[in-house]
Scaffold this motif. Structure first.
Motif, PDB file in Angstrom:
ATOM      1  N   ILE B  33       0.701  -1.207   0.067  1.00  0.00           N
ATOM      2  CA  ILE B  33       0.078   0.062   0.018  1.00  0.00           C
ATOM      3  C   ILE B  33       0.917   1.293   0.091  1.00  0.00           C
ATOM      4  O   ILE B  33       0.525   2.275  -0.805  1.00  0.00           O
ATOM      5  CB  ILE B  33      -0.874  -0.122   1.219  1.00  0.00           C
ATOM      6  N   ILE B  34       1.965   1.316   0.824  1.00  0.00           N
ATOM      7  CA  ILE B  34       2.767   2.437   0.781  1.00  0.00           C
ATOM      8  C   ILE B  34       3.257   2.765  -0.547  1.00  0.00           C
ATOM      9  O   ILE B  34       3.198   3.831  -0.926  1.00  0.00           O
ATOM     10  CB  ILE B  34       4.066   2.284   1.838  1.00  0.00           C
ATOM     11  N   GLU B  35       3.887   1.776  -1.323  1.00  0.00           N
ATOM     12  CA  GLU B  35       4.533   2.154  -2.584  1.00  0.00           C
ATOM     13  C   GLU B  35       3.384   2.682  -3.635  1.00  0.00           C
ATOM     14  O   GLU B  35       3.704   3.448  -4.215  1.00  0.00           O
ATOM     15  CB  GLU B  35       5.177   0.900  -3.184  1.00  0.00           C
ATOM     16  N   SER B  36       2.174   1.857  -3.438  1.00  0.00           N
ATOM     17  CA  SER B  36       1.102   2.225  -4.286  1.00  0.00           C
ATOM     18  C   SER B  36       0.420   3.526  -4.024  1.00  0.00           C
ATOM     19  O   SER B  36       0.453   4.579  -5.225  1.00  0.00           O
ATOM     20  CB  SER B  36       0.165   1.526  -4.223  1.00  0.00           C
ATOM     21  N   LEU B  37       0.747   3.965  -2.687  1.00  0.00           N
ATOM     22  CA  LEU B  37       0.022   5.250  -2.472  1.00  0.00           C
ATOM     23  C   LEU B  37       1.193   6.408  -2.748  1.00  0.00           C
ATOM     24  O   LEU B  37       0.713   7.571  -3.484  1.00  0.00           O
ATOM     25  CB  LEU B  37      -0.121   5.240  -0.739  1.00  0.00           C
ATOM     26  N   LEU B 187      -2.808   2.807  -6.688  1.00  0.00           N
ATOM     27  CA  LEU B 187      -3.731   2.141  -5.837  1.00  0.00           C
ATOM     28  C   LEU B 187      -4.825   1.549  -6.470  1.00  0.00           C
ATOM     29  O   LEU B 187      -5.568   0.550  -5.927  1.00  0.00           O
ATOM     30  CB  LEU B 187      -4.315   3.430  -4.889  1.00  0.00           C
ATOM     31  N   GLY B 188      -4.913   1.882  -7.756  1.00  0.00           N
ATOM     32  CA  GLY B 188      -6.115   1.233  -8.492  1.00  0.00           C
ATOM     33  C   GLY B 188      -5.506  -0.363  -8.663  1.00  0.00           C
ATOM     34  O   GLY B 188      -6.521  -1.054  -9.100  1.00  0.00           O
ATOM     35  N   ARG B 189      -4.269  -0.623  -8.361  1.00  0.00           N
ATOM     36  CA  ARG B 189      -4.163  -2.244  -8.562  1.00  0.00           C
ATOM     37  C   ARG B 189      -5.179  -3.186  -7.710  1.00  0.00           C
ATOM     38  O   ARG B 189      -5.456  -4.240  -7.987  1.00  0.00           O
ATOM     39  CB  ARG B 189      -2.604  -2.260  -8.044  1.00  0.00           C
ATOM     40  N   TYR B 190      -5.292  -2.434  -6.657  1.00  0.00           N
ATOM     41  CA  TYR B 190      -6.181  -3.327  -5.774  1.00  0.00           C
ATOM     42  C   TYR B 190      -7.773  -3.555  -6.283  1.00  0.00           C
ATOM     43  O   TYR B 190      -8.080  -4.708  -6.241  1.00  0.00           O
ATOM     44  CB  TYR B 190      -6.343  -2.866  -4.283  1.00  0.00           C
TER      45      TYR B 190
END
Lengths: 330, 245
Positions: B33-37, B187-190
């Motif tokens: 999440i941190i990297e995606s954020l 974040l869209g990856r989730y």
């Protein structure tokens, strides 16, 4: 002033939701579905049912309920449904080809709840849907042994599978030095595949498994199915993609399919599934012609159909009619 | 060698949301999440900032000279009708063929175009609605055109201009997840992986993260408006708000 900008905020917050709806609809598809206009096409065969053209079976018109069939909503499945539907019409059956909709789940549900009488599916996919715990196999016979009883449980009968296969394909650029998937092990490739791939034993897990391929990829890029795979491959963004064997872009863009030398990808022959009720009503008079047709379709035919629908942008029903005519089936 | 692979690959379907969300592995590492954020915030900030830097001066100058009024309202509003996803998806093959890769240009351009619209419109209206009397008074005091625009119109319209940037930033944050469907991450990856893997927990997690970020973005802009607006202007805005319910 404040109320004005607030209202605008709400309207704009809705816009991404709409965008997401589109995305959600698009990412569910296995292929880009170019034809949605292939509506019910009853005209092509029904008037000619008395004509002496249908040589292969008895002259007597089979008597029984209407056979409702529907293609899954991507171009190859739509063409397949048209081929089976128009063929049965030419044989004198009362056929209704419904507007293509949904995917495997909807098709199998249709058999189960009696909305559909005939679907054509890929056997490996059928197994994944109906018997997900059974080990996948590259041997179609093994898969049939697993899914035949599972299909019966939902009120259908699995007929003979066709030699035509549309399975997973490990695709690389034409200048790649690899010829088998095993050759990729030392090449430090970047792999592009759908978001399902990393969690599937028949995809990334199996490719990385030291007992099977043991490939170490430099990176993995999530790419939704479709033409984007080809674009990513030809622009060197990725070095290999998981595509399907009958994607017309593979030859069109000069790519090559590597041999699955360890038999990782499950067999994906096409096979009709008929509802038990309709098969009981017609008996061998229905199963016989369907088996004859399945035996005639080859993987090259699927590829040729996809080339016509996806590259040349022709309509599926016209492609199906032309193929059936060329084989002397209608 | 450690294989670079997408994070969250082995998230079980039956995992509860809280179990997933409060697992340390969910947050750290490749695709955490941190990297995606960070991916998402950097792109959104860049797209909004560039849009503001370009749209605010152009709209302000045009509005000051009362130019392009029809074009401003009609043309720019019309551009909202073009879906951002379609723009980004059209640009991806174009970018790939030029060797620029999936990112950042297609998604950046699409988000930039999304952000430009509210910023431009709000700025134009903000400058346009400054009372004639204030402007005339400034001119009477000897202000030149650039001073009228910079010191009077800009100050009095600042609240509305910032509101436009805030709206743009929220829209951009809420739309940025489409990049995950076009060869990118963030974040869209989730949401993407959740749909692809039929994993509701991931989809819900993605929605909460994206919605949360959008909410925080809006809040930060409200605070920013408090900080940068001169006290006099803020009082003025409040009075105007009272006068026109």
């Amino acid at each position: 002033m404040t109320t004005h900008s607030k209202r605008r905020t709400v309207a704009k917050l809705l816009a991404p939701l709409v965008a997401f709806g589109l995305v959600a609809a698009a990412c569910g598809s296995d292929d880009d579905s170019s034809d949605s206009g292939a509506d019910t096409t009853e005209a092509s065969g029904s008037e000619t049912s008395e004509a002496p053209g249908s040589a292969s079976t008895d002259a007597a018109v089979p008597d029984g309920p209407t056979i409702r069939l529907r293609g899954q909503d991507f171009s190859e499945a739509i063409t397949i449904a048209e081929v089976y539907g128009q063929y049965l019409e030419a044989q004198g059956f009362d056929v209704e080809i419904l507007t293509p909709a949904g995917f495997r789940t909807e098709a199998l549900d249709g058999i189960q709840n009696g909305d559909l009488d005939l679907i054509i599916d890929y056997i490996g996919g059928t197994q994944a849907a109906l018997a997900p715990d059974a080990p996948p196999s590259a041997d179609p016979e093994e898969i049939v042994a697993v899914i035949r009883p599972a299909v019966e449980e939902i009120g259908g009968v699995l007929l003979d599978y066709s030699p035509a296969v549309d399975g997973d394909a490990f695709v690389v650029r034409g200048d790649s030095e690899a010829t088998t998937i095993s050759d990729v092990a030392g090449l430090d490739y970047v792999l592009g595949a759908s978001s399902q791939c990393p969690e599937r034993p028949q995809c990334l897990i199996g490719l990385e498994d030291p007992e099977i391929y043991g490939i170490t990829f430099a990176d993995f890029v999530t790419l939704e199915f479709g033409p984007l795979l080809g674009e990513a491959l030809s622009s060197n963004e990725v070095d290999a993609v998981i595509w399907n064997t009958t994607a017309p872009q593979i030859t069109d863009q000069g790519f090559k399919v590597l041999e699955d030398d360890q038999g990782l990808f499950p067999a994906q022959n096409i096979a009709p599934i008929v509802s038990t009720a309709v098969l009981d009503a017609y008996g061998p008079a229905l199963a016989g012609p369907l088996d004859d047709l399945s035996a005639l379709i080859t993987t090259d035919d699927l590829l040729a159909w996809n080339t016509q629908t996806d590259i040349e942008l022709r309509e599926s029903d016209a492609v199906a009619t032309e193929w059936l005519e060329s084989k002397g089936l209608i | 060698m450690v294989v670079a692979r997408p994070g969250q690959t082995a998230v079980p379907r039956d995992i509860g949301f809280f179990e997933w969300f409060f697992d340390a592995d969910t947050w750290t590492g490749n695709g955490g999440i941190i990297e995606s954020l960070i991916d998402t915030v950097v792109l959104c900030a860049a797209a909004t900032a560039v849009a503001a830097l370009i749209a605010v001066p152009i709209a302000a100058v045009l509005a000051h000279y009362r130019k392009a009024q029809v074009a401003s309202t009609w043309l720019v509003s019309l551009s909202r009708a073009v879906p951002t996803f379609a723009i980004a998806a059209l640009l991806v093959p174009w970018s790939l063929r030029r060797g620029w890769g999936f990112e950042p240009w297609p998604i950046f351009i699409a988000l930039f175009l999304l952000a430009v619209v509210p910023i431009y419109l709000n700025t134009y209206v903000a400058i346009r609605q400054v009372p004639e009397g204030s402007v005339d008074a400034a001119r009477a005091l000897g202000y030149g055109e650039s001073s009228v625009l910079g010191r009077i119109e800009f100050a009095m319209g600042a609240s509305l201009i910032l509101a436009g940037i805030r709206v743009a930033a929220i829209q951009v944050v809420a739309t940025e997840p489409i990049r995950a469907f076009l060869g990118g991450d963030g974040l869209g990856r989730y949401v993407r992986d959740g749909f692809g893997q039929n994993n509701t927990t991931l989809v819900v997690g993605g929605i909460i993260l994206i919605g949360g970020l959008a909410a925080i973005t809006g809040l930060l802009f409200v605070l920013l408006e408090r900080l940068v607006l001169p006290t006099g202007v803020r009082r003025l805005v409040r009075q105007q708000g009272e006068r026109q319910p």
